[in-house]
Structure formats: structure tokens, C-alpha cells
Design an enzyme around this catalytic site. Structure first.
Site, PDB file in Angstrom:
ATOM      1  N   ASP A  27     -46.736  -6.349  45.349  1.00  0.00           N
ATOM      2  CA  ASP A  27     -45.652  -5.600  45.980  1.00  0.00           C
ATOM      3  C   ASP A  27     -45.256  -6.414  47.201  1.00  0.00           C
ATOM      4  OD1 ASP A  27     -43.989  -3.961  47.471  1.00  0.00           O
ATOM      5  OD2 ASP A  27     -45.329  -2.215  47.417  1.00  0.00           O
ATOM      6  N   VAL A  28     -44.140  -7.127  47.128  1.00  0.00           N
ATOM      7  CA  VAL A  28     -43.759  -8.044  48.196  1.00  0.00           C
ATOM      8  C   VAL A  28     -43.430  -7.336  49.506  1.00  0.00           C
ATOM      9  CG1 VAL A  28     -43.015  -9.880  46.642  1.00  0.00           C
ATOM     10  CG2 VAL A  28     -41.345  -8.166  47.442  1.00  0.00           C
ATOM     11  N   TYR A 112     -23.068  -4.501  41.893  1.00  0.00           N
ATOM     12  CA  TYR A 112     -22.715  -3.108  42.086  1.00  0.00           C
ATOM     13  C   TYR A 112     -21.469  -3.013  42.952  1.00  0.00           C
ATOM     14  CZ  TYR A 112     -22.906   1.740  43.611  1.00  0.00           C
ATOM     15  OH  TYR A 112     -22.607   3.037  43.885  1.00  0.00           O
ATOM     16  N   LYS A 116     -16.834   2.400  42.517  1.00  0.00           N
ATOM     17  CA  LYS A 116     -16.781   2.923  41.139  1.00  0.00           C
ATOM     18  C   LYS A 116     -17.486   4.256  41.044  1.00  0.00           C
ATOM     19  CE  LYS A 116     -16.244  -1.378  38.733  1.00  0.00           C
ATOM     20  NZ  LYS A 116     -16.736  -2.271  37.735  1.00  0.00           N
TER      21      LYS A 116
END
Length: 116
Positions: A27-28, A112, A116
Site C-alpha cells: 500500500d504505497v 475522467y 459528464k
């Protein structure tokens, strides 16, 4: 990455000939996990010569306006702090070794458009 995916990738590298590989799930966003992964790499191979920081997550799939603060904070923890955690400990290891290494970073998520 799912267990079967990384095992398949490791096997492919090892079967290709002289290659060797090590998979360490991390988990960075957790600096201690990053530090431990680098230490494990150095214990296994003797040095750290190259590092690729390419973890990235997207928000929950809702618009920015509808997203929660907790979700956005997790994106920042992984996409920004995760890269900083990796580079901090990687560069420290390169300096400890007394020679340069190579760090590459990028953030991979889907595109993304918030309208929208």
C-alpha cells in the site's frame, strides 16, 4: 494485482531465461510498507538500481461534487503521497549505495471528465 496475475508474470520472467523477479504487495500510501519493500528488495538483490512508481487510483466514480472527502483523501494519499513515499526511500537507498539509481514515476487511472 490478483495473486494469479503476479504469479503468472513472475513465472514468465523466470522462464524467459536469465531474469529474476520479486513481487511485494504494498500500500504505497503507507510509508512503512514502502520502506520495508525497498529493504526486502535490497536484502534479496543487494542493491536497488531502478524504481517505477506507478500506483494510481480514481475516485469512487461519482462526480467531484458528489464525492466524499474521505474518498478524495484516499486518492491524494495514493496518487501524491504514494509517489513521494516511494521516491523518498528509493533516493535514500541510492545515496546509501553511493551511486545513482533511476526513479520513474507516473499515475495511471482512467480519464475522467467532471462535467459528464
Amino acid at each position: 494485482m490478483e495473486q494469479y496475475q503476479h504469479e503468472a508474470a513472475l513465472n514468465e520472467i523466470k522462464q524467459a531465461g536469465d531474469g529474476d523477479a520479486l513481487f511485494i504487495p504494498v500500500d504505497v500510501s503507507d510509508a512503512e510498507q514502502v520502506k520495508k519493500a525497498i529493504a526486502t528488495t535490497v536484502e534479496t538483490y543487494g542493491t536497488l538500481d531502478i524504481a517505477l512508481n506507478n500506483a494510481g487510483i480514481a475516485a469512487t466514480g461519482v462526480s467531484f461534487v458528489e464525492d466524499t472527502s474521505e474518498s478524495f483523501e484516499k486518492v491524494i494519499q495514493v496518487n501524491l503521497n504514494g509517489i513521494a513515499n516511494g521516491m523518498r526511500y528509493q533516493i535514500a537507498q541510492f545515496l546509501k549505495q553511493g551511486r545513482r539509481g533511476y526513479c520513474k514515476y507516473g499515475i495511471s487511472t482512467r480519464s475522467y471528465c467532471p462535467t459528464k
